[in-house]
Design a protein around this motif. Structure first.
Motif, short mmCIF file in Angstrom:
data_model
loop_
_atom_site.label_atom_id
_atom_site.label_comp_id
_atom_site.label_asym_id
_atom_site.label_seq_id
_atom_site.Cartn_x
_atom_site.Cartn_y
_atom_site.Cartn_z
N THR B 6 0.84 -1.20 0.00
CA THR B 6 0.00 0.00 0.00
C THR B 6 0.87 1.25 0.00
OG1 THR B 6 -1.55 -1.22 1.35
CG2 THR B 6 -1.90 1.14 1.16
N GLY B 7 1.89 1.21 0.82
CA GLY B 7 2.75 2.38 0.94
C GLY B 7 3.41 2.71 -0.38
N LEU B 8 3.91 1.68 -1.06
CA LEU B 8 4.59 1.92 -2.34
C LEU B 8 3.62 2.48 -3.37
CD1 LEU B 8 6.87 -1.20 -2.62
CD2 LEU B 8 7.57 1.19 -2.36
N ALA B 9 2.44 1.86 -3.40
CA ALA B 9 1.46 2.30 -4.38
C ALA B 9 1.07 3.75 -4.12
CB ALA B 9 0.24 1.39 -4.32
N LEU B 10 0.90 4.08 -2.85
CA LEU B 10 0.53 5.45 -2.50
C LEU B 10 1.60 6.43 -2.93
CD1 LEU B 10 -1.02 5.41 1.06
CD2 LEU B 10 -1.99 6.38 -1.02
N ALA B 11 2.84 6.05 -2.68
CA ALA B 11 3.95 6.93 -3.04
C ALA B 11 3.94 7.18 -4.54
CB ALA B 11 5.27 6.29 -2.61
N ALA B 12 3.66 6.14 -5.29
CA ALA B 12 3.65 6.28 -6.74
C ALA B 12 2.53 7.23 -7.17
CB ALA B 12 3.46 4.91 -7.40
N VAL B 13 1.38 7.10 -6.52
CA VAL B 13 0.27 7.97 -6.88
C VAL B 13 0.62 9.42 -6.60
CG1 VAL B 13 -2.08 8.62 -6.25
CG2 VAL B 13 -1.49 6.21 -6.55
N LEU B 14 1.25 9.63 -5.45
CA LEU B 14 1.61 10.99 -5.09
C LEU B 14 2.62 11.55 -6.07
CD1 LEU B 14 1.82 10.56 -1.25
CD2 LEU B 14 0.19 11.99 -2.49
N ALA B 15 3.55 10.71 -6.49
CA ALA B 15 4.58 11.16 -7.41
C ALA B 15 3.98 11.60 -8.74
CB ALA B 15 5.60 10.04 -7.65
N LEU B 16 2.83 11.07 -9.06
CA LEU B 16 2.18 11.43 -10.31
C LEU B 16 1.44 12.75 -10.21
CD1 LEU B 16 0.95 7.95 -11.45
CD2 LEU B 16 2.50 9.46 -12.70
N THR B 88 -6.75 -0.54 -7.26
CA THR B 88 -7.07 -0.77 -5.85
C THR B 88 -7.24 0.60 -5.19
OG1 THR B 88 -4.75 -0.79 -5.23
CG2 THR B 88 -5.76 -2.92 -5.73
N ILE B 89 -7.86 0.61 -4.05
CA ILE B 89 -8.08 1.90 -3.38
C ILE B 89 -7.74 1.85 -1.89
CG2 ILE B 89 -9.88 2.72 -4.96
CD1 ILE B 89 -11.95 1.85 -2.85
N VAL B 90 -7.33 3.00 -1.40
CA VAL B 90 -7.20 3.21 0.05
C VAL B 90 -8.23 4.27 0.43
CG1 VAL B 90 -5.71 3.95 1.94
CG2 VAL B 90 -4.73 2.69 0.00
N ILE B 91 -9.07 3.93 1.39
CA ILE B 91 -10.07 4.90 1.85
C ILE B 91 -9.56 5.58 3.12
CG2 ILE B 91 -12.47 5.23 2.59
CD1 ILE B 91 -12.87 2.35 1.18
N GLU B 92 -9.37 6.89 2.99
CA GLU B 92 -8.89 7.68 4.14
C GLU B 92 -10.06 8.29 4.88
OE1 GLU B 92 -4.93 9.58 1.94
OE2 GLU B 92 -6.52 10.85 2.73
N GLY B 93 -10.12 8.05 6.19
CA GLY B 93 -11.15 8.68 7.01
C GLY B 93 -10.56 9.87 7.76
N ALA B 155 -14.38 11.27 3.90
CA ALA B 155 -13.64 10.07 3.53
C ALA B 155 -13.20 10.26 2.09
CB ALA B 155 -14.51 8.82 3.66
N VAL B 156 -11.92 10.01 1.84
CA VAL B 156 -11.35 10.24 0.52
C VAL B 156 -10.92 8.90 -0.06
CG1 VAL B 156 -9.54 11.44 -0.79
CG2 VAL B 156 -10.51 12.50 1.27
N THR B 157 -11.38 8.61 -1.27
CA THR B 157 -10.99 7.38 -1.94
C THR B 157 -9.75 7.66 -2.78
OG1 THR B 157 -13.32 6.76 -2.03
CG2 THR B 157 -11.81 5.53 -3.44
N VAL B 158 -8.64 7.08 -2.36
CA VAL B 158 -7.38 7.29 -3.07
C VAL B 158 -7.11 6.07 -3.95
CG1 VAL B 158 -4.90 7.71 -2.80
CG2 VAL B 158 -6.52 8.66 -1.13
N VAL B 159 -7.07 6.31 -5.25
CA VAL B 159 -6.92 5.21 -6.20
C VAL B 159 -5.45 4.88 -6.41
CG1 VAL B 159 -7.38 4.39 -8.54
CG2 VAL B 159 -9.05 5.88 -7.37
N ALA B 160 -5.15 3.60 -6.34
CA ALA B 160 -3.78 3.15 -6.62
C ALA B 160 -3.87 1.98 -7.58
CB ALA B 160 -3.10 2.73 -5.32
N GLY B 161 -2.73 1.44 -7.97
CA GLY B 161 -2.72 0.26 -8.82
C GLY B 161 -3.07 0.61 -10.26
#
Lengths: 441, 166
Positions: B6-16, B88-93, B155-161
């Motif tokens: 999850t962490g790696l995927a998130l980092a990649a999303v942020l980098a974009l 895939t998604i990470v849901i932030e509350g 709640a924010v749906t953060v898309v990864a993958g």
């Protein structure tokens, strides 16, 4: 972390008294009283008995005075008012010199250094009006680097003799140091003396950290960090810098840890989606035991000083309220009864009170109540006052106060159990989530 | 899903440059517009998800109940995710600042879990989503009035993958 090691090893010796000490001083302060008249205290520069002690002899007297005055129970007599100093620690003070500047209490001291880096600090406390010592003289020896600790020990002894309460100046605060804008606040753990001196950072600011708590040994701390992605509970040994995640292989979030009074267990919250429950974790086996099962949010547990009970906050009944249960879990009884919601309960080191955060009508308060919920007393009020921690003697609370708005930020404050003497603790940047250690050994 | 992944995927999303996403460090930094000059937003893009569908749902004070408006957004999110099954998604509350830190951490988790439960009930595979709570640690609106608090109870749906498809 060598600085922490040098803090250990302050040695205490009672000095022979040259006059009959008073069993019962005429100067007394009842810290629980409604109307406190501060004792006027003179702390002239300590006598430097060796040439190497010159600088510290003034610094130590200044820290002693600062400690005493910070309680609000003592009033400083500024050095500029003195008509004489103390030049010989072993001679009887000239009490008339101190009576004329209205001193009620007089502290005399001497400092000497030795070639091997040792420092010896001696002091005596006098009742100026009675012209008698209050208690025996005391001598402390330690490393020169621990001079502030020795000054705090001197002040603790003076505070204790005059108030009848144990002192709290020789103690530390672990907290969250904060920098940056409100929407990207950088947080890192820091530890400092109770008065803000000797600050050290314990983590970098790459991950959000929350609510560090001292172990009873004041060497280990436990806290919440996002460093592995999800919020998880970590242990940190401040001497070695060694850090470990308390529970491995978990996908649940974990927060709000606190040590048991004997240091063998941790009580904390584990968040499983919409349900947050309290668990006890044995530090040797890392075995976890579930203590609550309410379906609501059960969090911020805190042990009673004897380790038999736990106070915590829960919204199981609708609004968030305070509950007490056995340390082994089971049925909990609600103790908070007023309107509004209650959080972050902390059991006092004396065992008779609970400090808490109360939110009512859009205002935050730091308050205290008896363990049965009676005698609720709100000590502060502001936009956000949150997360109290007790001084080792249970007479003072430290907490953080956050200002509103886009530039709002938290700072540390302390307040007496009576609601008097609200003071801001000076820190180099924003600060929150303080935890007060016990008195150092 | 493992934490590390999850962490790696998130980092990649942020980098974009997913600043519009309102993700972990969203909101504070001005991002550059990634949209090509044509104006049309590619339907498979993160920007389409984050802005056209909407990555954020809002909650009432001290509640994790999904409003009809929130459900309408989540229905569209699920439809999009069904269309791009490698995402895939990470849901932030998140919570507003009107509570203690620890309670708000649990409240944020309750909100993220409400979104997760709704999406799973709508047929999304549980293995495609994970939740995290930031409590009141990462407000997106900074004032200390209801105008901002209402935006922070989210709640924010953060898309990864599926990054190759961006």
């Amino acid at each position: 972390m060598n600085a922490l090691k040098t803090l250990l090893g302050v040695v205490l010796v009672m000095l022979a008294s040259f006059a009959q000490a008073q069993d019962r001083p005429t100067i007394e302060i009842d810290v629980t009283g409604g109307n406190i008249q501060p004792v006027k205290v003179a702390v002239p520069q300590f006598v430097a008995e060796t040439s190497g002690a010159q600088r510290l002899s003034g610094d130590i007297a200044a820290v002693v005075q600062s400690d005493l005055v910070s309680t609000g129970l003592f009033q400083e007599i500024p050095g500029t008012a003195f008509i004489a100093g103390v030049t010989n620690f072993n001679a009887q003070p000239v009490f008339s010199d101190w009576a004329v500047v209205n001193a009620e209490a007089l502290v005399t001291g001497a400092v000497s250094t030795s070639g091997d880096g040792r420092l010896v600090v001696k002091f005596r406390l006098f009742d100026v009006d009675a012209q008698l010592p209050i208690g025996d003289g005391v001598q402390y020896s330690g490393t020169q680097a621990s001079w502030r600790r020795m000054a705090h020990k001197v002040a603790d002894t003076i505070y204790s003799r005059i108030t009848g309460e144990s002192g709290y100046f020789d103690s530390r605060i672990v907290f969250v140091s904060e920098t940056g804008p409100k929407n990207d606040r950088r947080k890192r753990l820091a530890v400092m003396d109770y008065d803000g001196a000797n600050l050290q950072y314990l983590t970098d600011d790459n991950s959000i950290v929350l609510a560090p708590r001292f172990a009873p040994n004041t060497r280990d701390i436990i806290y919440t960090s996002y460093e592995s992605g999800l919020p998880q509970v970590f242990l940190l040994n401040m001497e070695t810098g060694r850090r470990s995640q308390l529970l491995e292989n978990t996908t649940n979030m974990a927060t709000a840890p606190r040590f048991s009074p004997d240091g063998s267990k941790v009580v904390m919250s584990i968040i499983d989606g919409s349900n947050t429950d309290i668990y006890q974790v044995d530090l040797n086996t890392r075995q976890r035991t579930r203590l609550t099962n309410s379906g609501g949010i059960d969090t911020t547990p805190s042990y009673s000083p004897d380790g038999t009970q736990i106070v915590f906050a829960s919204d199981r009944g609708g609004s968030q309220q305070l509950y007490i249960m056995s340390a082994s879990g089971g049925e909990a009884r609600r103790i908070s009864a007023g309107g509004g919601s209650y959080g972050t309960p902390v059991w006092s080191p004396r065992g008779d009170m609970i400090a808490f955060t109360k939110i009512k009508g859009g205002r935050f308060h730091i308050g205290v109540m008896r363990t049965d919920g009676s005698r609720e007393n709100l000590l502060t009020a502001s936009f956000i006052d949150e997360a109290p921690t007790w001084s080792p003697n249970g007479r003072v609370l430290m907490f953080f106060r956050e200002t509103p708005g886009a530039n709002g930020a938290p700072q540390l404050y302390s307040v007496d159990l009576t609601g008097r003497n609200l003071r801001r603790i000076d820190t180099p940047s924003f600060a929150s989530d303080p935890d007060w250690s016990g008195v150092l050994r | 899903m493992g934490l590390r992944k999850t962490g790696l995927a998130l980092a990649a999303v942020l980098a974009l440059g997913a600043c519009q996403n309102g993700g972990i460090f969203g909101g504070g930094r001005g991002g550059t517009d990634q949209t090509p000059g044509s104006g049309a937003i590619e339907e498979s893009s993160l920007e389409y998800f984050n802005t056209t569908i909407g990555d954020t749902v809002l909650f009432p004070v001290n509640e994790a109940t999904l409003t009809p408006e929130a459900k309408a957004i989540l229905d569209k999110q699920v439809a999009w995710l069904n269309q791009y099954p490698d995402r895939t998604i990470v849901i932030e509350g998140h919570a507003d600042e009107q509570g203690t830190r620890e309670y708000n951490l649990a409240l944020g988790a309750r909100r993220a879990a409400a979104v997760r439960n709704y999406m799973v009930a709508a047929g999304l595979l549980e293995t495609r989503l994970s939740i995290i709570s930031y409590g009141k640690e990462r407000p997106i609106a900074l004032c200390s009035t209801e105008a901002c608090w209402s935006k922070n109870r989210r709640a924010v749906t953060v898309v990864a993958g599926g990054l190759g498809n961006v």
